[in-house]
Scaffold this active site. Structure first.
Site, PDB file in Angstrom:
ATOM      1  CB  ILE A  12     -22.679  10.939  13.973  1.00  0.00           C
ATOM      2  CG1 ILE A  12     -22.849  12.447  14.169  1.00  0.00           C
ATOM      3  CG2 ILE A  12     -23.171  10.571  12.598  1.00  0.00           C
ATOM      4  CD1 ILE A  12     -22.012  13.286  13.163  1.00  0.00           C
ATOM      5  CB  SER A  13     -26.718  11.882  18.114  1.00  0.00           C
ATOM      6  OG  SER A  13     -25.951  11.182  19.067  1.00  0.00           O
ATOM      7  CD  GLN A  14     -33.345  12.858  14.893  1.00  0.00           C
ATOM      8  OE1 GLN A  14     -33.479  12.303  15.984  1.00  0.00           O
ATOM      9  NE2 GLN A  14     -34.358  13.210  14.138  1.00  0.00           N
TER      10      GLN A  14
END
Ligand code: SAH
Length: 212
Positions: free
Chosen positions: A64-66
């Site tokens: 899950i992206s930053q």
């Protein structure tokens, strides 16, 4: 103060310190990220890390992206409340939920069936009825729902898939990481100016899991 309050506090702090303080100005993006419960989109055991300034592992070896990069990409899409959006790489479903807060209709496509199913269930439980999850190869886009005002790709490839350019509405924006395959990419914004004219801008350097 229960656990819910503390997630709310963490979420507000995350948006203030990681997103607004670093220059994200879009009120729609800031408001949406103040709403979406990121803790509901990570594996249960990672809930306490949900608001960290980092990408987090999810199922199938994906991430899950930053939060900041999600905000940056969505701001770059220049969304309006009536936008129809395609996301390639549903992953956890978090960015799709943020998109669902901002835009009218969101189609999101994921190649891992387990991720697609898990994300669809999370989005349903959180009440995002305008977000539609598909299982499949997003490099072909989503022809039956095209054209899109905005397309965002959350995985890095070596080229811009032709189908995604084709499925942009005139005036539509495609935000996509493109690199040499070694894991480092440039984030590009491609705007469709007319039927066969596209304008390309380099936004910044990024690092995404591979587009397969
Ligand atoms: N937006 C996501 C981050 C996803 S990470 C979130 O908020 O959690 C990128 C995702 O892209 C991974 O889940 C990966 O499985 C998926 N992916 C990679 N190549 C793909 C392709 N060709 N079609 C669809 N999904 C793809």
């Amino acid at each position: 103060m229960g656990a819910i309050d503390s997630f709310e506090d963490q979420r507000r702090r995350m948006v203030d310190r990681q997103i607004a303080a670093r220059g994200i100005k879009s009120q729609a993006v800031l408001d949406a990220m103040r709403k979406v419960r990121r803790e509901d989109f990570v594996p249960l055991y990672l809930g306490k890390h949900a608001y960290e300034d980092a990408p987090l592992p999810i199922e199938e070896g994906q991430t899950i992206s930053q939060p900041y990069i999600v905000a940056y990409m969505l701001e770059a899409l220049r969304l309006k409340p009536d936008s129809r959006v395609l996301e390639v790489g549903t992953g956890s479903g978090y960015a799709a939920a943020v998109l669902g807060e901002i835009a009218r209709d969101v189609f999101t496509i994921e190649r891992h069936e387990l991720l697609a199913r898990t994300a669809a269930e999370r989005l349903r439980r959180s009440g995002y009825r305008n977000v539609h999850v598909r299982h499949g190869d997003g490099t072909y886009g989503c022809a039956d729902a095209a054209p899109f005002d905005a397309i965002v790709v959350a995985a890095g490839g070596t080229e811009v898939p032709a189908a995604l350019k084709d499925q942009l509405a005139i005036g539509g924006r495609l935000v996509i990481p493109v690199g040499d395959g070694a894991g480092q990419q440039e984030l590009l914004r491609i705007t469709r100016e007319s039927r066969d004219r596209y304008r390309e801008e380099k936004l910044c350097d990024v690092r995404f899991v591979p587009l397969v």
